[in-house]
Scaffold this motif. Structure first.
Motif, PDB file in Angstrom:
ATOM      1  N   TYR A 189      46.966  37.929  45.785  1.00  0.00           N
ATOM      2  CA  TYR A 189      47.226  37.342  44.473  1.00  0.00           C
ATOM      3  C   TYR A 189      46.520  35.997  44.375  1.00  0.00           C
TER       4      TYR A 189
ATOM      5  N   GLU B 115      44.944  35.076  36.329  1.00  0.00           N
ATOM      6  CA  GLU B 115      45.489  35.741  37.505  1.00  0.00           C
ATOM      7  C   GLU B 115      44.556  36.870  37.924  1.00  0.00           C
TER       8      GLU B 115
ATOM      9  N   ARG C 197      45.258  32.668  41.631  1.00  0.00           N
ATOM     10  CA  ARG C 197      45.270  31.949  40.357  1.00  0.00           C
ATOM     11  C   ARG C 197      44.008  31.103  40.271  1.00  0.00           C
TER      12      ARG C 197
ATOM     13  N   TYR D 290      46.125  29.392  33.568  1.00  0.00           N
ATOM     14  CA  TYR D 290      45.324  29.921  34.667  1.00  0.00           C
ATOM     15  C   TYR D 290      45.108  31.412  34.478  1.00  0.00           C
TER      16      TYR D 290
ATOM     17  N   ARG E  44      43.927  40.030  41.095  1.00  0.00           N
ATOM     18  CA  ARG E  44      44.321  40.765  42.305  1.00  0.00           C
ATOM     19  C   ARG E  44      43.025  41.206  42.966  1.00  0.00           C
TER      20      ARG E  44
END
Length: 290
Positions: A19, A8, A21, A6, A10
């Motif tokens: 956060y 990531e 994914r 995945y 922000r």
């Protein structure tokens, strides 16, 4: 992609970042949202099954929970969580999505469809709330913190790790009363520690939890005035419910069906966290194979 397959992200929300994914696959993306007091970990068993079905999946922690920021003095609300969802859609350039709401994220899922129907293919709710329902019984922990004239008491409980741990343990035992033995074992090994960590780790999710629960009954009243708008959109709503949930029981799902123009109801022999108790079956239904 990282080793867990995945991406990531922000995403800035002004008073902190959330956060996210993102798992690659075909649109419309499933955007999975948690309730309180948990985090995106409640979908750990479901996500691999959805991605194996070829779908794009996005899962995130609301501000104040999980791996998202918990800034001192932050203001948390159902409106803020709706904004978190919209920020994810914009930040990842998602076109059509299926917002998936569990527990307290039911309002974000439904209200996003009302406010941004152009981005919503359908809605999925799992043991969630949106309006007050005749059969609803809120967990004692939630009702305690939602009762505004008990704020002095609940703030004192939050300041005492021992007292708050006792309340959490009480609530944990109530949620497990009607679960099968294997489901109880999983709760003890996975879900209980996940929820505890939200409060034990510093900074804590305590402020977000306290602010969100204090607005619960106000939010239910607001939603009662706007649910007719989801009827006008004609967006289909899929209801997937664990029938042994002693609080957000399947009577709530049946009540919601009477308020929705296009809905389907699937009741499973599972508890409140139906996506953890029966992930295979939930994935089949979400992917249209159930």
């Amino acid at each position: 992609m990282n080793e867990n397959n995945y991406l990531e992200h922000r995403i800035d929300r002004g008073q902190g970042s959330i956060y996210v994914r993102e798992y690659a696959g075909k649109d419309p993306a499933f955007v999975l949202m948690h309730g309180f007091p948990d985090n995106l970990g409640i979908y750990d068993r479901l996500v691999p099954l959805l991605t194996a079905g070829g779908r794009r999946v996005v899962v995130f922690d609301f501000l104040g929970f999980g791996a998202s920021d918990k800034p001192a003095g932050a203001k948390y609300s159902f409106e803020q969580q709706l904004g978190d969802l919209h920020a994810v859609v914009q930040g990842l350039n998602l076109n059509k999505i299926v917002p998936v709401g569990h527990d307290a994220s039911g309002p974000a899922a439904v209200n996003y469809a009302i406010e941004h129907p152009e981005h919503v293919e359908s809605v999925c709710l799992m043991n969630a709330f949106y309006v007050d329902s005749p059969t609803a019984k809120y967990p004692e922990l939630i009702e305690l913190f939602a009762t505004t004239n008990l704020k002095a008491l609940t703030q004192a409980i939050l300041r005492s790790p021992e007292q708050f741990a006792w309340v959490l343990n009480f609530q944990r035992s109530k949620f497990q009363e009607h679960l099968k033995e294997d489901q109880k074992d999983f709760y003890a090994k996975f879900l209980g520690p996940l929820i505890d960590a939200n409060f034990r780790n510093q900074p804590s999710s305590g402020p977000a939890f306290a602010q969100m629960t204090s607005q619960l009954f106000e939010e239910l009243a607001k939603n009662a005035k706007r649910i007719n708008k989801i009827w006008a959109t004609a967006i289909p709503v899929q209801l997937i419910w664990g029938e042994t949930d002693p609080y957000l029981n399947f009577g709530i799902a049946k009540h919601l069906q009477t308020l929705l123009k296009h809905s389907s109801l699937h009741v499973l022999p599972a508890g409140h966290w139906v996506q953890l108790d029966m992930p295979d079956r939930v994935a089949q239904i979400m992917l249209g194979n159930g």
